[in-house]
Scaffold this motif. Structure first.
Motif, PDB file in Angstrom:
ATOM      1  N   HIS A 318       0.856  -1.193   0.000  1.00 22.69           N
ATOM      2  CA  HIS A 318       0.000   0.000   0.000  1.00 22.69           C
ATOM      3  C   HIS A 318       0.897   1.250   0.000  1.00 22.69           C
ATOM      4  O   HIS A 318       2.068   1.188   0.382  1.00 22.69           O
ATOM      5  N   THR A 320       0.504   3.583   1.892  1.00 24.08           N
ATOM      6  CA  THR A 320       0.588   4.056   3.272  1.00 24.08           C
ATOM      7  C   THR A 320       2.028   3.895   3.791  1.00 24.08           C
ATOM      8  O   THR A 320       2.439   4.592   4.734  1.00 24.08           O
ATOM      9  N   ARG A 348      -0.065  -6.840  -4.574  1.00 15.92           N
ATOM     10  CA  ARG A 348      -0.554  -7.826  -3.604  1.00 15.92           C
ATOM     11  C   ARG A 348      -0.593  -9.185  -4.260  1.00 15.92           C
ATOM     12  O   ARG A 348      -1.036  -9.311  -5.408  1.00 15.92           O
ATOM     13  N   GLN A 362      -3.159   2.944  -5.919  1.00 15.49           N
ATOM     14  CA  GLN A 362      -3.855   3.472  -4.754  1.00 15.49           C
ATOM     15  C   GLN A 362      -3.826   4.985  -4.771  1.00 15.49           C
ATOM     16  O   GLN A 362      -2.828   5.600  -5.126  1.00 15.49           O
ATOM     17  N   GLU A 364      -4.219   7.995  -2.148  1.00 17.40           N
ATOM     18  CA  GLU A 364      -4.180   8.149  -0.696  1.00 17.40           C
ATOM     19  C   GLU A 364      -4.087   9.623  -0.332  1.00 17.40           C
ATOM     20  O   GLU A 364      -3.380  10.389  -0.983  1.00 17.40           O
ATOM     21  N   ASN A 400      -8.216  -1.463  10.686  1.00 18.55           N
ATOM     22  CA  ASN A 400      -6.864  -1.460  10.095  1.00 18.55           C
ATOM     23  C   ASN A 400      -5.912  -1.463  11.276  1.00 18.55           C
ATOM     24  O   ASN A 400      -6.185  -0.806  12.284  1.00 18.55           O
ATOM     25  N   TYR A 402      -3.323   0.128  11.713  1.00 18.42           N
ATOM     26  CA  TYR A 402      -2.708   1.446  11.945  1.00 18.42           C
ATOM     27  C   TYR A 402      -3.687   2.574  12.172  1.00 18.42           C
ATOM     28  O   TYR A 402      -3.293   3.718  12.345  1.00 18.42           O
ATOM     29  N   THR A 403      -5.012   2.308  12.098  1.00 17.80           N
ATOM     30  CA  THR A 403      -5.975   3.392  12.343  1.00 17.80           C
ATOM     31  C   THR A 403      -6.983   2.993  13.408  1.00 17.80           C
ATOM     32  O   THR A 403      -7.362   1.832  13.525  1.00 17.80           O
ATOM     33  N   ASN A 424     -11.402   3.351   2.123  1.00 21.02           N
ATOM     34  CA  ASN A 424     -11.118   2.961   3.501  1.00 21.02           C
ATOM     35  C   ASN A 424     -10.465   4.183   4.160  1.00 21.02           C
ATOM     36  O   ASN A 424      -9.786   4.962   3.489  1.00 21.02           O
ATOM     37  N   SER A 425     -10.686   4.344   5.456  1.00 22.49           N
ATOM     38  CA  SER A 425     -10.159   5.563   6.078  1.00 22.49           C
ATOM     39  C   SER A 425      -9.961   5.360   7.580  1.00 22.49           C
ATOM     40  O   SER A 425     -10.360   4.332   8.127  1.00 22.49           O
ATOM     41  N   GLY A 426      -9.393   6.342   8.209  1.00 25.23           N
ATOM     42  CA  GLY A 426      -9.254   6.262   9.662  1.00 25.23           C
ATOM     43  C   GLY A 426      -8.349   7.353  10.196  1.00 25.23           C
ATOM     44  O   GLY A 426      -7.859   8.211   9.458  1.00 25.23           O
ATOM     45  N   ALA A 446      -6.700  10.051   7.527  1.00 27.36           N
ATOM     46  CA  ALA A 446      -6.217   9.560   6.237  1.00 27.36           C
ATOM     47  C   ALA A 446      -7.261   8.674   5.573  1.00 27.36           C
ATOM     48  O   ALA A 446      -8.140   8.123   6.236  1.00 27.36           O
ATOM     49  N   TRP A 447      -7.135   8.560   4.258  1.00 25.41           N
ATOM     50  CA  TRP A 447      -8.017   7.638   3.531  1.00 25.41           C
ATOM     51  C   TRP A 447      -7.336   7.139   2.276  1.00 25.41           C
ATOM     52  O   TRP A 447      -6.360   7.729   1.812  1.00 25.41           O
ATOM     53  N   GLY A 448      -7.835   6.026   1.805  1.00 24.28           N
ATOM     54  CA  GLY A 448      -7.260   5.456   0.594  1.00 24.28           C
ATOM     55  C   GLY A 448      -8.339   4.802  -0.246  1.00 24.28           C
ATOM     56  O   GLY A 448      -9.367   4.367   0.263  1.00 24.28           O
TER      57      GLY A 448
END
Ligand code: PHE
Length: 487
Positions: A318, A320, A348, A362, A364, A400, A402-403, A424-426, A446-448
């Protein structure tokens, strides 16, 4: 032959008044004459004017009457001067002939129809219907009254005849020569150029389509996404490294080393070079600490963190990973609020199907500032997605490493008339931010999302392999429409 006939005739005569008559005179089919006239007219050898004539044609019924006489005449002739019984007369004439014949003969006052007996009312009749039909068949026109009567009885039908009248045109010559397209050395030397007829330029002709570079739909959508981020004041992150260490891709993001995503079934690890050379040692130490025993109010994961695992090189899963590097770099300087974005490729180790490839792009975005809340995240997402044409959003709690909190984003697609998952976000966890050295009151939202998914929706492509990879039709690349995000 037809061409010579037309041009030759005009050499001595003013005009061909009627191409039809001309064709008959010359014994050439009218179709052939018409084709030649059209072509000569195109090159302005002649001036052709349309002529249309309405002509009458006998219908099938009309043709039989022209040959055998009208039914009323036949009926009259079948009635002897002393009269005849209806039954007998009908037998003589047959069914339709008897019926039509009766109608018309009564109207003409030719016969008297008694209950059982039919008798003549006049001694002599003329079959004017037959006479008119024969005339029409010979190309003569009877009077209007007659035509109307025949038309009503559907014995004749109109036919539009098209032809031309033709005069000399501005380029007239008794013979057509193929016009020259080039002035050559030979015809200059021979003097032939003086008599040559040159082909005129056609300034309206379409040129050859120019082959050049074309933008792939993914590039067009990427450009639009970039513009949206730039309009919202975001800076681009440098994503020009596909190879990343596990440390930046996972550990720095507080993703435990036993996490299934770190398995070779999910991630492509590198054989050569299999490990990273350098990592920031003091930061690595703080990351190890937070994983093993926590800190800053966290209990950590409580496992034995291994450096070898963090050193492993992989193809980033990712973008990220880049965000973590950027936040770490930010933490080293006096704090400054930032808005960062990136759009680039990730990898992936996934089974390929209609909607998944082993590599994709991605998008982001992240905002780093003091005191940002989940409300700020939702607000920014509304701003971002409404610029993509999606103003109705819904959020679903998600996970996630990390979030926290994390939210899946769903947008109502006005075109598809349904809710689609759009990202997806957090908010990045303190376990991620504090070891980097960011101030305690700084939060990062953040979001992706993927670039492929909105592109497929925008371009109506339902199989990702039609968009990306070796099976892509080059025609799609050459002729895809401009991207009109949010319009
Ligand atoms: N990295 C996440 C993914 O791969 C996307 C994401 C980015 C989620 C930032 C939250 C915050 O799906």
């Amino acid at each position: 032959m037809a061409e010579e006939a037309v041009l030759g005739f005009l050499e001595k005569n003013e005009e061909i008044k009627d191409s039809g008559e001309f064709a008959v005179e010359k014994g050439i089919s009218h179709e052939e004459i018409v084709n030649v006239i059209k072509s000569l007219n195109g090159f302005r050898f002649v001036d052709a004017q349309d002529i249309k004539k309405e002509r009458w044609q006998l219908t099938a019924e009309g043709k039989t009457y022209a040959a055998n006489g009208s039914p009323e005449f036949q009926l009259f002739m079948a009635v002897p001067p002393e009269g005849i019984s209806r039954v007998e007369l009908q037998k003589k004439l047959g069914d339709p002939g008897f019926k039509i014949g009766c109608q018309q003969a009564i109207k003409n006052k030719w016969v008297e129809m008694g209950k059982s007996q039919v008798s003549r009312k006049v001694a002599h009749v003329d079959d004017s219907v037959k006479d008119m039909l024969v005339k029409i068949n010979n190309g003569e026109a009877p009077n209007q009254e007659g035509i109307d009567a025949l038309k009503r009885r559907k014995l004749i039908s109109p036919q539009v005849w098209k032809g031309y009248s033709v005069k000399k045109g501005p380029n007239y010559a008794p013979k057509r020569r193929k016009p020259a397209t080039d002035l050559t050395r030979e015809n200059l030397q021979s003097g032939e150029w003086k008599d040559l007829q040159f082909k005129e330029y056609n300034f309206l002709a379409k040129g050859f389509p120019i082959e050049g570079g074309y933008l792939h739909p993914l590039l067009k959508v990427r450009r639009q996404m970039q513009m949206i981020f730039l309009q919202m004041g975001f800076e681009e992150m440098p994503t020009n490294n596909y190879v990343e260490s596990s440390f930046w891709n996972f550990d720095a993001l507080f993703q435990p080393q036993q996490h299934p995503a770190r398995d070779s079934h999910d991630t492509f690890f590198l054989k050569e070079p299999s490990t990273t050379k350098t990592l920031p040692e003091d930061y690595v130490e703080r990351v190890k600490q937070i994983h093993e025993s926590g800190g800053h109010g966290s209990r950590g994961y409580g496992y034995d963190w291994k450096r070898e695992e963090a050193n492993k090189n992989l193809l980033r899963t990712h973008t990220t990973a880049v965000s973590s590097r950027m936040l770490y770099a930010l933490a080293k300087k006096p704090f400054e609020a930032k808005r960062y974005y990136s759009i680039d490729r990730v990898f992936r180790n996934e089974a390929v199907d209609r909607t998944h490839l082993a590599e994709f792009h991605q998008i982001e975005g992240l905002i780093c500032d003091r005191g940002l809340s989940l409300g700020d995240l939702q607000g920014v997402l509304h701003d971002f997605f409404s610029r993509l044409g999606m103003s109705k959003l819904r959020f679903k709690p998600a996970y996630n490493p990390y979030t926290e909190p994390s939210m899946e984003i769903f947008g109502y697609h006005e075109g598809l008339k349904k809710w689609v998952e759009v990202g997806n976000s957090g908010m990045f966890r303190p376990e991620m931010l504090l070891p980097m050295g960011l101030p305690e009151d700084v939060t990062v939202i953040a979001w992706g999302l993927s670039l492929e998914r909105p592109t497929m929706i925008l371009y109506g492509i339902d199989n990702i392999r039609d968009l990306f990879g070796h099976k892509v039709d080059l025609g799609l690349i050459k002729s895809n429409p401009i991207c009109r995000i949010g319009l």
